[in-house]
Scaffold this active site. Structure first.
Site, PDB file in Angstrom:
ATOM      1  N   CYS A 185     -26.620   4.620  33.443  1.00  0.00           N
ATOM      2  CA  CYS A 185     -26.879   3.177  33.439  1.00  0.00           C
ATOM      3  C   CYS A 185     -25.568   2.442  33.133  1.00  0.00           C
ATOM      4  O   CYS A 185     -24.913   2.722  32.123  1.00  0.00           O
ATOM      5  CB  CYS A 185     -27.935   2.855  32.376  1.00  0.00           C
TER       6      CYS A 185
ATOM      7  N   SER B 282     -34.724  -7.759 -16.156  1.00  0.00           N
ATOM      8  CA  SER B 282     -34.495  -8.504 -14.932  1.00  0.00           C
ATOM      9  C   SER B 282     -34.377  -9.987 -15.295  1.00  0.00           C
ATOM     10  O   SER B 282     -34.404 -10.326 -16.475  1.00  0.00           O
ATOM     11  CB  SER B 282     -35.662  -8.239 -14.006  1.00  0.00           C
TER      12      SER B 282
ATOM     13  N   ASP C  21       0.833  -1.203   0.000  1.00  0.00           N
ATOM     14  CA  ASP C  21       0.000   0.000   0.000  1.00  0.00           C
ATOM     15  C   ASP C  21       0.868   1.253   0.000  1.00  0.00           C
ATOM     16  O   ASP C  21       0.552   2.246  -0.647  1.00  0.00           O
ATOM     17  CB  ASP C  21      -0.907   0.022   1.240  1.00  0.00           C
ATOM     18  N   ALA C  22       1.979   1.192   0.761  1.00  0.00           N
ATOM     19  CA  ALA C  22       2.837   2.372   0.873  1.00  0.00           C
ATOM     20  C   ALA C  22       3.459   2.711  -0.487  1.00  0.00           C
ATOM     21  O   ALA C  22       3.538   3.874  -0.881  1.00  0.00           O
ATOM     22  CB  ALA C  22       3.921   2.128   1.907  1.00  0.00           C
TER      23      ALA C  22
ATOM     24  N   CYS D 114     -35.234  -1.317  32.939  1.00  0.00           N
ATOM     25  CA  CYS D 114     -33.946  -1.647  32.325  1.00  0.00           C
ATOM     26  C   CYS D 114     -33.333  -2.883  32.994  1.00  0.00           C
ATOM     27  O   CYS D 114     -33.245  -2.932  34.226  1.00  0.00           O
ATOM     28  CB  CYS D 114     -33.009  -0.451  32.450  1.00  0.00           C
TER      29      CYS D 114
ATOM     30  N   ARG E 167     -29.867   0.725 -12.115  1.00  0.00           N
ATOM     31  CA  ARG E 167     -30.905   0.092 -12.919  1.00  0.00           C
ATOM     32  C   ARG E 167     -32.235   0.816 -12.771  1.00  0.00           C
ATOM     33  O   ARG E 167     -32.984   0.960 -13.736  1.00  0.00           O
ATOM     34  CB  ARG E 167     -31.056  -1.381 -12.500  1.00  0.00           C
TER      35      ARG E 167
ATOM     36  N   GLU F 270     -22.525  -5.399 -11.914  1.00  0.00           N
ATOM     37  CA  GLU F 270     -23.071  -5.367 -10.567  1.00  0.00           C
ATOM     38  C   GLU F 270     -22.092  -4.657  -9.635  1.00  0.00           C
ATOM     39  O   GLU F 270     -20.908  -4.966  -9.636  1.00  0.00           O
ATOM     40  CB  GLU F 270     -23.248  -6.836 -10.127  1.00  0.00           C
TER      41      GLU F 270
ATOM     42  N   TYR G  94     -20.561  -7.857 -16.671  1.00  0.00           N
ATOM     43  CA  TYR G  94     -20.933  -9.083 -17.384  1.00  0.00           C
ATOM     44  C   TYR G  94     -21.667  -8.868 -18.704  1.00  0.00           C
ATOM     45  O   TYR G  94     -22.117  -9.818 -19.321  1.00  0.00           O
ATOM     46  CB  TYR G  94     -21.750 -10.025 -16.499  1.00  0.00           C
TER      47      TYR G  94
ATOM     48  N   GLU H 219     -22.637 -18.281 -14.488  1.00  0.00           N
ATOM     49  CA  GLU H 219     -21.876 -17.292 -13.711  1.00  0.00           C
ATOM     50  C   GLU H 219     -22.432 -17.246 -12.305  1.00  0.00           C
ATOM     51  O   GLU H 219     -23.612 -17.534 -12.104  1.00  0.00           O
ATOM     52  CB  GLU H 219     -22.074 -15.879 -14.303  1.00  0.00           C
TER      53      GLU H 219
ATOM     54  N   CYS I  56     -33.744   2.980  27.668  1.00  0.00           N
ATOM     55  CA  CYS I  56     -33.374   3.327  29.036  1.00  0.00           C
ATOM     56  C   CYS I  56     -32.810   4.742  28.943  1.00  0.00           C
ATOM     57  O   CYS I  56     -31.856   4.981  28.206  1.00  0.00           O
ATOM     58  CB  CYS I  56     -32.306   2.363  29.550  1.00  0.00           C
TER      59      CYS I  56
ATOM     60  N   LYS J 219     -31.653 -19.702  -7.776  1.00  0.00           N
ATOM     61  CA  LYS J 219     -31.448 -19.187  -6.412  1.00  0.00           C
ATOM     62  C   LYS J 219     -31.285 -20.333  -5.431  1.00  0.00           C
ATOM     63  O   LYS J 219     -32.108 -21.246  -5.403  1.00  0.00           O
ATOM     64  CB  LYS J 219     -32.683 -18.382  -5.976  1.00  0.00           C
TER      65      LYS J 219
ATOM     66  N   LYS K 119     -24.094 -15.447  -9.266  1.00  0.00           N
ATOM     67  CA  LYS K 119     -24.993 -14.301  -9.174  1.00  0.00           C
ATOM     68  C   LYS K 119     -24.527 -13.443  -8.002  1.00  0.00           C
ATOM     69  O   LYS K 119     -24.478 -13.905  -6.864  1.00  0.00           O
ATOM     70  CB  LYS K 119     -26.425 -14.793  -8.949  1.00  0.00           C
TER      71      LYS K 119
ATOM     72  N   CYS L 179     -30.085  -1.321  35.005  1.00  0.00           N
ATOM     73  CA  CYS L 179     -30.143  -0.364  36.123  1.00  0.00           C
ATOM     74  C   CYS L 179     -31.532  -0.256  36.726  1.00  0.00           C
ATOM     75  O   CYS L 179     -31.739   0.497  37.662  1.00  0.00           O
ATOM     76  CB  CYS L 179     -29.671   1.010  35.659  1.00  0.00           C
TER      77      CYS L 179
ATOM     78  N   ASP M 294     -24.640 -10.607  -5.261  1.00  0.00           N
ATOM     79  CA  ASP M 294     -25.711  -9.995  -4.491  1.00  0.00           C
ATOM     80  C   ASP M 294     -25.440  -8.498  -4.321  1.00  0.00           C
ATOM     81  O   ASP M 294     -25.006  -8.025  -3.278  1.00  0.00           O
ATOM     82  CB  ASP M 294     -25.793 -10.690  -3.122  1.00  0.00           C
TER      83      ASP M 294
END
Ligand code: IVH
Length: 677
Positions: A437, A86, A37-38, A414, A143, A178, A230, A120, A432, A320, A122, A417, A124
């Protein structure tokens, strides 16, 4: 011919951009970085500096142009060139078989034809359409309803998996795919929301949709959204109907787009079923959530022949996976007291394995939900885990209800307390309201010390519990008055750990203002909100004095946050708490504001030097401190910000430890100097 200085700069800029994109791609597209990263940051810095000196050479596709700062006003509606369809869903092998048979009929082939498919995973997330004109990203639209979506271009530009320019110029294309949140980023986002007292997202899809619609692009950048592509649509061009989907995926990858790598060509239904079977378990090893498999006809000409209904193409289907369920006994309904006082019920379950993990708790949301589903202690219950991390209780199995099970009643006091719980008529959550508390204090302290707030090392749940139970700490300000001795006497502590903890607490005095604002636990103020407030006001005093209007005028601070901040500082006891923190030497100014004031990063800080420094004389060290606006003092007191201890440091070091002042060794001091240069 010798090159001019400006053409040398230009080619250096070009080379840097190519290298940076290469490494972004390694990291965000392939998950396989080649440099640290550096090292990456150093490339970005060099490019930023060169562009800063040559603003005429800045182009919109430069990686420096990702970093969003400007808030977005709101999103414009944008129409899709071609509707974003869809997919129909299939939940079983039979339904997949029906899909295949339907498709064979539409294509006029025998039903046992091994049609060429691609399977492929799917993802989420939420679908997005990206327009590239001559290889440059010019637009990103959600979309929406499929016909029109929201133009979220500024937010799409900060997603580093998405190339700002393609490796080759394919003319005008719309690339669809996606946007999603990897699991770890999803969990981080929810933890943050929980800490800010905001409702958590039920699944990564909702979280990604929330993130992409955030009006503050810098906040979007922090979320860690990723993307997979895709589909390629070429408006008004029949080319989209030639070749194969496999070529499209390879082409996308060749342009530098992220393509989910586990796709497979499948010959006919058998291969498809095998793919779905294999990934039912294997999907848990992925870094993102997948709720199924998308099966697509590979041949684009055949796709055109199969056509589409109004909503879905006939050439593709989403398989699914069923949400995994299990039955177990609901042993008890317990209550959790949150930092903001929200008292929420949860289910204590007989441990059961679900989706590969042992589950012993589940969310129950609130009293009304429990009543609606008539869940009773002792019931056998059906639990389910879909995209969510925390399972939920679906229903009680009434036929197995024990004879003595009674409807559950939420207590009105509660559990910690015993003060009376309060609930406005139009809300569902009981609270509460006792700020003292112990459960709330414990939660608050853990949050105050957490990594994304004051970042106090070693102050986790267990330590907080000890400090509160022993009576040493009643609020955040008490932390800064702790001394080694009584802390060392706590169970399993000892001198060394106690001194370390106190060092950690002392170091948090210098935390940036946003960390303190986040740590205070003002309702609805998460990390992003705290940063926006710190940026907007610069100091705690200015924030406390701010009117509601002034609060609302800060980018990314909405009505709810503004009202919550006002009501927080309107409470006399909160004002006292902040005063006590200030008196204990806790920083009350934004570091960025300090920088703007002219390189006085040590303003208001007092240093004490002790022992021998190897790399510099005391005079040089003093010079370095005073040049940055700091003061050097000869003796250690509670007001001392840092003690810089060289070798053979003596009584000043002991005193510093005793008072809980941060001690820096020479290397740490040099690092601080470097950082503030
Ligand atoms: S193809 C016309 N491929 O699932 C077909 N969709 O349930 C366009 N999705 O709206 C979609 N992963 O948001 C396709 N590998 C994938 C996908 C995928 C996730 C989403 C997409 C679509 C939704 C339909």
């Amino acid at each position: 011919m010798p090159r001019t200085a400006s053409s040398r700069v230009e080619s250096r800029i070009q080379a840097l951009r190519e290298r940076i994109r290469h490494h972004e791609e390694r990291y965000y597209v392939h998950d396989d970085p080649e440099i640290s990263d550096a090292e990456f940051d150093a490339l970005m810095r060099e490019l930023g500096e060169l562009e800063g000196a040559h603003p005429d050479l800045v182009t919109p596709d430069s990686p420096t142009q990702r970093v969003g700062g400007r808030p977005v006003e709101g999103f414009e509606t944008a129409r899709h060139a071609a509707p974003m369809l869809s997919l129909e869903n299939a939940y079983s092998a039979e339904e997949l078989g029906e899909f295949h048979a339907r498709l064979c009929r539409a294509l006029d082939v025998a039903e046992d034809t091994a049609l060429p498919y691609v399977a492929e995973l799917k993802i989420d997330g939420l679908s997005i359409a990206l327009t590239y004109e001559h290889g440059r990203l010019t637009r990103g639209v959600t979309r929406g309803d499929g016909v029109q979506g929201e133009d979220v271009t500024p937010n799409v530009r900060v997603i580093r998996a998405i190339p700002l320019s393609l490796k080759t110029d394919p003319g005008l294309v719309e690339i669809r795919g996606e946007v999603y949140l990897p699991r770890d980023a999803f969990e981080r986002m929810n933890t943050e929301r929980e800490q800010a007292g905001d409702p958590v997202f039920a699944n990564p899809r909702n979280a990604a949709a929330g993130a992409i619609r955030t009006l503050d692009t810098a906040a979007v950048a922090r979320r860690g959204l990723r993307a997979f592509m895709y589909q390629v649509v070429r408006p008004g061009d029949a080319e989209s109907e030639r070749g194969s989907h496999q070529d499209v995926l390879r082409g996308l990858a060749g342009w530098g787009c992220p393509v989910e790598p586990h796709w497979e060509a499948c010959a006919g239904l058998g291969d498809i079923l095998a793919f779905c079977d294999r990934w039912a378990e294997q999907r848990r090893t992925l870094k993102f959530d997948t709720d199924g498999v998308v099966i697509k006809l590979d041949d684009l000409a055949l796709r055109a022949k199969a056509g589409a209904t109004a909503k879905c193409p006939r050439w593709a289907i989403a398989f699914k996976y069923p949400a995994e369920q299990a039955t177990t006994r609901l042993l008890k309904i317990d209550l959790n007291v949150g930092r903001t006082g929200a008292v929420t019920p949860y289910a204590v379950l007989e441990p059961v394995v679900l989706s590969g993990t042992t589950v012993s708790k589940a969310t129950l949301h609130n009293e009304q939900e429990i009543a609606r589903r008539d869940l009773r202690e002792g019931d056998m219950v059906l639990i389910e885990k879909g995209g969510e991390i925390i399972p939920k209780v679906v229903k009680a199995i009434e036929s197995q209800r024990p004879a003595n099970a009674v409807p559950w009643q939420m207590r009105r006091t509660c559990p910690s307390c015993d003060s009376r719980l309060v609930k406005p008529d139009d809300e569902v959550v009981w609270r509460c309201e006792n700020a003292s508390c112990p459960a709330r204090i414990r939660r608050g302290l853990v949050h105050y010390a957490s990594r994304r707030a004051m970042d106090i090392e070693g102050l986790g749940e267990e330590r907080v519990d000890q400090l509160v139970t022993s009576g040493l700490v009643k609020d955040y300000a008490d932390l800064y008055h702790l001394t080694v001795e009584p802390v060392a006497e706590l169970d399993r502590m000892g001198n060394k750990s106690a001194a370390k903890l106190i060092d950690g607490i002392a170091a948090s005095r210098n935390a940036d203002l946003w960390r303190l604002l986040h740590g205070l636990g003002i309702r609805h103020v998460g990390e992003g909100g705290a940063q926006a407030l710190a940026r907007g006001f610069g100091t705690m005093d200015a924030l406390r004095a701010a009117s509601l209007e002034a609060l609302k005028s800060v980018p990314d601070v909405g009505d709810v946050v503004a009202a919550s901040v006002q009501s927080f500082f309107g409470e006399v006891k909160n004002g006292h708490l902040v005063d006590r923190l200030a008196a204990a030497g806790v920083n009350m100014a934004a570091q960025t504001a300090g920088e703007a004031l002219g390189a006085q990063p040590f303003a208001g800080r007092t240093f004490v030097l002790t022992g021998t420094l190897g790399g510099m004389t005391r005079e040089e060290a003093t010079e370095l401190i005073t040049a940055r606006g700091g003061k050097v003092s000869g003796s250690v007191s509670k007001k001392t910000s840092f003690v810089v201890a060289g070798t053979e440091a003596g009584s000043k070091l002991d005193k510093a430890r005793e008072l809980g002042v941060t001690v820096l060794d020479e290397a740490e001091f040099q690092a601080l100097i470097m950082k503030s240069s």
